[in-house]
Design a protein around this motif. Structure first.
Motif, PDB file in Angstrom:
ATOM      1  N   GLY A  25      -4.994 -12.211  -7.264  1.00 59.80           N
ATOM      2  CA  GLY A  25      -4.701 -13.464  -6.562  1.00 59.80           C
ATOM      3  C   GLY A  25      -4.057 -13.249  -5.203  1.00 59.80           C
ATOM      4  O   GLY A  25      -3.726 -14.188  -4.497  1.00 59.80           O
ATOM      5  N   LYS A  26      -3.834 -11.983  -4.826  1.00 57.81           N
ATOM      6  CA  LYS A  26      -3.172 -11.732  -3.532  1.00 57.81           C
ATOM      7  C   LYS A  26      -4.115 -11.010  -2.572  1.00 57.81           C
ATOM      8  O   LYS A  26      -4.785 -10.052  -2.959  1.00 57.81           O
ATOM      9  N   PRO A  27      -4.166 -11.434  -1.288  1.00 58.00           N
ATOM     10  CA  PRO A  27      -4.969 -10.688  -0.310  1.00 58.00           C
ATOM     11  C   PRO A  27      -4.223  -9.418   0.097  1.00 58.00           C
ATOM     12  O   PRO A  27      -3.097  -9.189  -0.331  1.00 58.00           O
ATOM     13  N   TYR A  28      -4.863  -8.588   0.904  1.00 56.13           N
ATOM     14  CA  TYR A  28      -4.145  -7.449   1.502  1.00 56.13           C
ATOM     15  C   TYR A  28      -2.937  -7.985   2.255  1.00 56.13           C
ATOM     16  O   TYR A  28      -2.995  -9.072   2.837  1.00 56.13           O
ATOM     17  N   GLN A  29      -1.850  -7.245   2.250  1.00 52.78           N
ATOM     18  CA  GLN A  29      -0.640  -7.649   2.973  1.00 52.78           C
ATOM     19  C   GLN A  29      -0.626  -7.019   4.365  1.00 52.78           C
ATOM     20  O   GLN A  29      -1.018  -5.865   4.522  1.00 52.78           O
ATOM     21  N   ALA A  30      -0.165  -7.782   5.349  1.00 50.35           N
ATOM     22  CA  ALA A  30      -0.044  -7.242   6.711  1.00 50.35           C
ATOM     23  C   ALA A  30       1.382  -6.731   6.914  1.00 50.35           C
ATOM     24  O   ALA A  30       2.335  -7.416   6.554  1.00 50.35           O
ATOM     25  N   ARG A  31       1.496  -5.486   7.423  1.00 56.11           N
ATOM     26  CA  ARG A  31       2.800  -4.913   7.748  1.00 56.11           C
ATOM     27  C   ARG A  31       2.648  -4.171   9.068  1.00 56.11           C
ATOM     28  O   ARG A  31       1.756  -3.310   9.187  1.00 56.11           O
ATOM     29  N   TYR A  32       3.483  -4.487  10.071  1.00 57.01           N
ATOM     30  CA  TYR A  32       3.383  -3.786  11.356  1.00 57.01           C
ATOM     31  C   TYR A  32       4.767  -3.683  11.962  1.00 57.01           C
ATOM     32  O   TYR A  32       5.390  -4.690  12.288  1.00 57.01           O
ATOM     33  N   VAL A  33       5.280  -2.450  12.084  1.00 56.18           N
ATOM     34  CA  VAL A  33       6.632  -2.249  12.609  1.00 56.18           C
ATOM     35  C   VAL A  33       6.592  -2.101  14.125  1.00 56.18           C
ATOM     36  O   VAL A  33       7.487  -2.521  14.839  1.00 56.18           O
ATOM     37  N   GLY A  34       5.508  -1.441  14.605  1.00 56.77           N
ATOM     38  CA  GLY A  34       5.426  -1.190  16.044  1.00 56.77           C
ATOM     39  C   GLY A  34       6.011   0.159  16.406  1.00 56.77           C
ATOM     40  O   GLY A  34       6.175   0.496  17.568  1.00 56.77           O
ATOM     41  N   SER A  35       6.370   0.937  15.391  1.00 61.37           N
ATOM     42  CA  SER A  35       6.721   2.353  15.531  1.00 61.37           C
ATOM     43  C   SER A  35       5.727   3.109  14.672  1.00 61.37           C
ATOM     44  O   SER A  35       5.761   2.964  13.447  1.00 61.37           O
ATOM     45  N   MET A  36       4.873   3.907  15.310  1.00 58.69           N
ATOM     46  CA  MET A  36       3.821   4.587  14.527  1.00 58.69           C
ATOM     47  C   MET A  36       4.417   5.393  13.381  1.00 58.69           C
ATOM     48  O   MET A  36       3.908   5.373  12.257  1.00 58.69           O
ATOM     49  N   VAL A  37       5.531   6.079  13.642  1.00 56.16           N
ATOM     50  CA  VAL A  37       6.133   6.922  12.595  1.00 56.16           C
ATOM     51  C   VAL A  37       6.468   6.075  11.370  1.00 56.16           C
ATOM     52  O   VAL A  37       6.164   6.455  10.241  1.00 56.16           O
ATOM     53  N   ALA A  38       7.042   4.907  11.579  1.00 56.60           N
ATOM     54  CA  ALA A  38       7.422   4.042  10.449  1.00 56.60           C
ATOM     55  C   ALA A  38       6.175   3.501   9.746  1.00 56.60           C
ATOM     56  O   ALA A  38       6.089   3.510   8.515  1.00 56.60           O
ATOM     57  N   ASP A  39       5.180   3.076  10.518  1.00 53.20           N
ATOM     58  CA  ASP A  39       3.960   2.523   9.912  1.00 53.20           C
ATOM     59  C   ASP A  39       3.165   3.597   9.176  1.00 53.20           C
ATOM     60  O   ASP A  39       2.603   3.340   8.114  1.00 53.20           O
ATOM     61  N   ILE A  40       3.151   4.821   9.709  1.00 55.85           N
ATOM     62  CA  ILE A  40       2.423   5.905   9.030  1.00 55.85           C
ATOM     63  C   ILE A  40       3.177   6.356   7.786  1.00 55.85           C
ATOM     64  O   ILE A  40       2.585   6.588   6.728  1.00 55.85           O
ATOM     65  N   HIS A  41       4.513   6.424   7.871  1.00 54.18           N
ATOM     66  CA  HIS A  41       5.294   6.870   6.703  1.00 54.18           C
ATOM     67  C   HIS A  41       5.056   5.933   5.519  1.00 54.18           C
ATOM     68  O   HIS A  41       4.793   6.387   4.397  1.00 54.18           O
ATOM     69  N   ARG A  42       5.080   4.608   5.785  1.00 55.54           N
ATOM     70  CA  ARG A  42       4.829   3.640   4.707  1.00 55.54           C
ATOM     71  C   ARG A  42       3.395   3.812   4.155  1.00 55.54           C
ATOM     72  O   ARG A  42       3.157   3.814   2.955  1.00 55.54           O
ATOM     73  N   THR A  43       2.437   4.011   5.083  1.00 55.08           N
ATOM     74  CA  THR A  43       1.041   4.151   4.658  1.00 55.08           C
ATOM     75  C   THR A  43       0.845   5.421   3.824  1.00 55.08           C
ATOM     76  O   THR A  43       0.134   5.415   2.819  1.00 55.08           O
ATOM     77  N   LEU A  44       1.525   6.502   4.214  1.00 50.22           N
ATOM     78  CA  LEU A  44       1.407   7.777   3.493  1.00 50.22           C
ATOM     79  C   LEU A  44       1.909   7.640   2.058  1.00 50.22           C
ATOM     80  O   LEU A  44       1.308   8.132   1.117  1.00 50.22           O
ATOM     81  N   ILE A  45       3.027   6.934   1.898  1.00 49.42           N
ATOM     82  CA  ILE A  45       3.666   6.819   0.569  1.00 49.42           C
ATOM     83  C   ILE A  45       2.964   5.758  -0.289  1.00 49.42           C
ATOM     84  O   ILE A  45       2.642   5.991  -1.453  1.00 49.42           O
ATOM     85  N   ASN A  46       2.660   4.595   0.307  1.00 51.92           N
ATOM     86  CA  ASN A  46       2.130   3.477  -0.502  1.00 51.92           C
ATOM     87  C   ASN A  46       0.614   3.307  -0.414  1.00 51.92           C
ATOM     88  O   ASN A  46       0.024   2.524  -1.163  1.00 51.92           O
ATOM     89  N   GLY A  47      -0.011   3.978   0.551  1.00 52.37           N
ATOM     90  CA  GLY A  47      -1.456   3.792   0.744  1.00 52.37           C
ATOM     91  C   GLY A  47      -1.731   2.628   1.672  1.00 52.37           C
ATOM     92  O   GLY A  47      -0.821   1.909   2.091  1.00 52.37           O
ATOM     93  N   GLY A  48      -2.991   2.453   2.005  1.00 53.34           N
ATOM     94  CA  GLY A  48      -3.388   1.382   2.911  1.00 53.34           C
ATOM     95  C   GLY A  48      -3.915   1.975   4.208  1.00 53.34           C
ATOM     96  O   GLY A  48      -4.328   3.146   4.242  1.00 53.34           O
ATOM     97  N   ILE A  49      -3.892   1.189   5.276  1.00 57.68           N
ATOM     98  CA  ILE A  49      -4.488   1.661   6.527  1.00 57.68           C
ATOM     99  C   ILE A  49      -3.662   1.214   7.730  1.00 57.68           C
ATOM    100  O   ILE A  49      -3.126   0.101   7.753  1.00 57.68           O
ATOM    101  N   PHE A  50      -3.515   2.153   8.706  1.00 61.27           N
ATOM    102  CA  PHE A  50      -2.878   1.833   9.994  1.00 61.27           C
ATOM    103  C   PHE A  50      -3.960   1.974  11.057  1.00 61.27           C
ATOM    104  O   PHE A  50      -4.748   2.924  11.034  1.00 61.27           O
TER     105      PHE A  50
END
Ligand code: AFP
Length: 341
Positions: free
Chosen positions: A237-262
């Motif tokens: 029942g949930k779509p993909y969630q949008a997350r964007y910090v605007g710091s590549m290191v932070a966005d990549i670290h989250r993607t590496l641990i939880n999966g998804g795409i930057f």
């Protein structure tokens, strides 16, 4: 609370080297020197919130001393820490227009260091996670003299090691020497990086996408279709969630641990996007691929791109393998269809 295995970064690097009889111990020395430099940077980053007291704004502080902007501080700290160990023949920084030569009175080594001293620095004043990104190669220019631009402009798959340090709720040092990805959290009590993320594997697919949607109207039609697909693709029942910090290191670290795409795409205004191939995209792609993920410019592997200049930019789609393959499919399909923009 006793950490999992009380494995410090220096010990982990040393044990990693034992697996490679040909290793000379130099990479250990380099990574240890780097971890020292980033501990100092981490201290200054943590103080950044006190700017108006310490005056760490590039303006002079209350003592009338000329103080440096934090990313200039980080830039100079890394050069000071890394230029005299006899490991490098040349360096390059996102903060410096040209390559950085090793001072003549220091020994020239066989490695090459490229770094982004403080990525996401426009977020410093608002206390959002920022980071340092590094990339290490072996020299390819002949002889033992000073290295050249040729040594810096190598394809990403030639990296012998790469990583990033995220200065966030805690300081975490993530690196790969090509055999797995490991994360170490700095224990401020005794100033040691301790193993906190052992052999990181990125999930094959995720439920989070990360992109600056403010640029939506200048995007490629295929990318617009892909984002619409994610927003309408319900799971529980949930779509993909949008997350964007605007710091590549932070966005990549989250993607590496939880999966998804930057994604930082090229678009009608900036065909090459914004992010730097040598300082941001190559090291992050090395890390994500070593963790089982994928990183492309929408068509080809980032690590296969032939660099032409030190500060060149490239579009990037990076993260869980299934998510990156899916956006590539949407863009290919859109190319077959004529859209009137
Ligand atoms: P700064 O270092 O200027 O803050 O830029 C950060 C960055 O290089 C990267 O960390 C972000 O992913 C990206 O730029 C953010 O760019 P937008 O602000 O255009 O989304």
């Amino acid at each position: 609370m006793t950490p999992k295995r009380f494995m410090t970064l220096p010990r982990h690097i040393l044990e990693g080297e034992k697996l490679h009889p040909e290793a000379t111990g130099e990479l250990s020395a380099i990574l240890n020197q780097l971890s020292l430099a980033v501990k100092v940077i981490s201290l200054e980053v943590n103080k950044a919130g006190l700017v108006d007291i310490l005056g760490f704004t590039g303006d002079s502080n209350i003592h009338g001393e000329q103080v440096k902007k934090l990313d200039i501080f980080a830039h100079e700290m890394l050069i000071k820490a890394m230029d005299h160990g006899g490991h490098f023949c040349v360096m390059a920084s996102e903060e410096e227009e040209d390559i950085i030569h090793i001072p003549q009175h220091h020994k020239i080594g066989k490695y090459v260091l490229l770094f982004d001293p403080l990525d996401g620095s426009s977020n410093i004043d608002v206390n959002i996670s920022i980071g340092t990104i590094f990339s290490i190669y072996k020299r390819i220019s002949p002889g033992k003299g000073a290295g050249t631009i040729v040594d810096c402009l190598q394809q990403g798959y030639n990296q012998v090691a790469a990583g990033y340090i995220i200065y966030g709720s805690s300081t975490v040092f993530v690196y790969s020497a090509g055999h797995g990805v490991y994360g170490f959290t700095l224990d401020p009590a005794f100033g040691e990086f301790l193993l906190s993320h052992d052999d990181i594997k990125i999930p094959r697919s995720g439920r989070v996408y990360s992109i600056n949607e403010g640029n939506y109207f200048s995007w490629h039609q295929g990318l617009k279709n892909y984002i619409k697909h994610l927003q309408s693709n319900l799971y529980n029942g949930k779509p993909y969630q949008a997350r964007y910090v605007g710091s590549m290191v932070a966005d990549i670290h989250r993607t590496l641990i939880n999966g998804g795409i930057f994604m930082y795409p090229g678009d009608r205004r900036n065909a090459k996007g914004k992010l730097r191939l040598m300082y941001e995209c190559n090291p992050m792609s090395f890390i994500v691929e070593s963790a089982g993920g994928r990183a492309t410019d929408g068509k080809m592997r980032i690590l296969e791109k032939k660099p032409e200049s030190l500060h060149e930019r490239t579009p990037i789609y990076i993260g869980s393998i299934e998510d990156v393959l899916t956006v590539e499919k949407f863009m290919r399909e859109a190319e077959k269809t004529v859209y009137d923009y």
